[in-house]
Scaffold this motif. Structure first.
Motif, PDB file in Angstrom:
ATOM      1  N   VAL A 234       5.682   4.103   8.402  1.00 62.70           N
ATOM      2  CA  VAL A 234       5.237   2.809   7.884  1.00 62.70           C
ATOM      3  C   VAL A 234       4.825   2.935   6.417  1.00 62.70           C
ATOM      4  CG1 VAL A 234       3.650   0.878   8.228  1.00 62.70           C
ATOM      5  CG2 VAL A 234       4.443   2.204  10.200  1.00 62.70           C
ATOM      6  N   THR A 237       7.964   3.270   4.119  1.00 63.33           N
ATOM      7  CA  THR A 237       8.765   2.048   4.021  1.00 63.33           C
ATOM      8  C   THR A 237       8.001   0.892   3.369  1.00 63.33           C
ATOM      9  OG1 THR A 237       8.122   1.510   6.301  1.00 63.33           O
ATOM     10  CG2 THR A 237      10.218   2.634   5.985  1.00 63.33           C
ATOM     11  N   GLU A 238       6.736   0.715   3.744  1.00 65.89           N
ATOM     12  CA  GLU A 238       5.990  -0.438   3.236  1.00 65.89           C
ATOM     13  C   GLU A 238       5.323  -0.166   1.882  1.00 65.89           C
ATOM     14  OE1 GLU A 238       3.258  -2.238   5.870  1.00 65.89           O
ATOM     15  OE2 GLU A 238       4.745  -2.645   7.437  1.00 65.89           O
ATOM     16  N   ARG A 239       4.736   1.005   1.699  1.00 63.83           N
ATOM     17  CA  ARG A 239       4.014   1.286   0.466  1.00 63.83           C
ATOM     18  C   ARG A 239       4.919   1.819  -0.646  1.00 63.83           C
ATOM     19  NH1 ARG A 239       0.620  -1.314   2.696  1.00 63.83           N
ATOM     20  NH2 ARG A 239      -1.589  -0.777   3.021  1.00 63.83           N
TER      21      ARG A 239
END
Length: 400
Positions: A234, A237-239
């Motif tokens: 996560v 991919t997100e940060r």
């Protein structure tokens, strides 16, 4: 003049090489088998099931594995298990997908029998002052095997299909068995003793002594690792705005730091006792993890995170070797197998707990809070670890 290292001893050297060869084969199969399942089924659920069934046997067989490691000749037990691992891989050659999960579960169960015996045997093959360095070399093995075996697994699957992967893994187990057959120890166990359930309970009582603080230390470490496994994807991919390639690259680069950490342990162990080695490495791991998790406030440049995740591999490996050394050196030889199996089960259970918590708490607290909580778990473990030896004496590491 430098003191001879653990590899100067022929018994440990054979154990070390056998472990390296076997772990390469493990990584070949670990990488190739889920890919093969996904290619054949196109199902993410079927692929995930392959991973899940590999975790359950370790938890279920922990009591049996520990009792066997303390009751029978550990070298012979490892030899028999290696041969069984080679034979039980052969059904995969049929190509039947139904057998994949069956073979995966059997292999995981056999590995659960092998590891406590190996970890209990190691302190009897080297002088006690060399136990941390020996564990560092074992950790070096794991990271080097990961780099070699993961790459080899992908290549073999691409060029030879599952047949080549299976035969390579079979060959690795047979070679490991041949090395174990030539290993000479003074172990004279003959299998006599109390009933298995009572023997297991006797081993658990050892946790009420000097190793009691290690229950909390290992639990914190394992829960933190479980959080990491889920949150890492996560985070990337997100940060960082990465994809599958970036996830794989950043996970793989940790092995580079792991290699360096494995080489450094011999030097560090001459300056720090195992409990202080464990505590210092956990504190270092927590600091580097906190830096990485909060790094996106400053930069999302990939090169920065390549450096961070490479460096964090160093204290990660040192912590693993320190943990193993504390457990080995503070347990008498007669119950060491049961203690190692119990802590192995505790670590697997802690990882599972961390994974569940990551999924359940993400919607409540958010990614940033959980990432920093993961670093805080390692910080707490690092503070607690030196309490293991405070005011206590270590148990004898080996038989005469």
């Amino acid at each position: 003049m430098s003191r001879p290292g653990p590899l100067r001893g022929p018994a440990f050297r054979r154990l070390w090489i056998a472990g390296f060869v076997s772990e390469i084969g493990d990584w070949v199969l670990l990488v190739a088998l889920p890919v093969h399942v996904y290619q054949r089924t196109g199902s993410t659920a079927a692929t995930a099931t392959t991973f899940v069934v590999a975790l359950l046997p370790s938890l279920a067989l922990s009591p049996v594995a520990g009792v066997l490691a303390d009751r029978f000749d550990r070298r012979k037990l490892m030899l028999v298990v290696s041969l069984a691992q080679a034979v039980t891989l052969l059904p995969l050659l049929t190509g039947d997908l139904v057998l994949v999960n069956v073979v995966t579960a059997v292999q995981a169960g056999l590995a659960a029998l092998f590891e406590p015996a190996k970890n209990a045997l190691l302190p009897t093959l080297v002088p006690r002052e060399q136990v941390p360095a020996a564990n560092g070399l074992v950790a070096l093995n794991a990271n080097l095997a990961r780099l070699v075996g993961a790459s080899l697994g992908g290549l073999l699957l691409g060029y030879t299909g599952l047949t080549g992967v299976v035969l390579a893994d079979v060959a690795s187990f047979l070679l490991a068995a041949a090395l174990l057959a030539t290993l000479r120890t003074s172990d004279q166990r003959r299998g006599a003793g109390a009933p298995a359930w009572r023997a297991w309970l006797d081993g658990l009582r050892e946790l009420r002594g000097p190793l009691r603080p290690m229950v909390a230390v290992v639990g914190l470490m394992a829960t933190g690792q479980g959080l990491f496994v889920v949150l890492f994807v996560v985070f990337v991919t997100e940060r960082l705005g990465g994809g599958a390639a970036e996830v794989g690259l950043l996970r793989g680069v940790q092995a580079v730091g792991g290699l360096l950490g494995g080489l450094l342990i011999g030097v560090l162990a001459r300056r720090l006792t195992p409990d202080r080695l464990l505590g210092a490495s956990l504190l270092g791991f927590a600091a580097i993890a906190a830096l990485g998790w909060n790094g996106p406030h400053l930069t999302t440049a990939l090169v920065f995170y390549l450096a961070v995740f490479a460096v964090v591999g160093v204290p990660g490996v040192v912590a693993g070797a320190g943990m193993m050394s504390v457990l080995q050196l503070h347990t008498s030889d007669d119950v060491r197998g049961r203690v190692m199996a119990t802590f192995g089960s505790l670590y697997d259970g802690g990882q599972a707990l961390g994974m569940v918590l990551a999924g359940a708490l993400m919607p409540v607290f958010g990614l940033s809070a959980l990432l920093n909580a993961q670093a805080a778990l390692y910080l707490a473990a690092g503070v607690l670890a030196p309490a293991v030896l405070r005011g206590r004496r270590a148990a004898p590491a080996a038989r005469p």
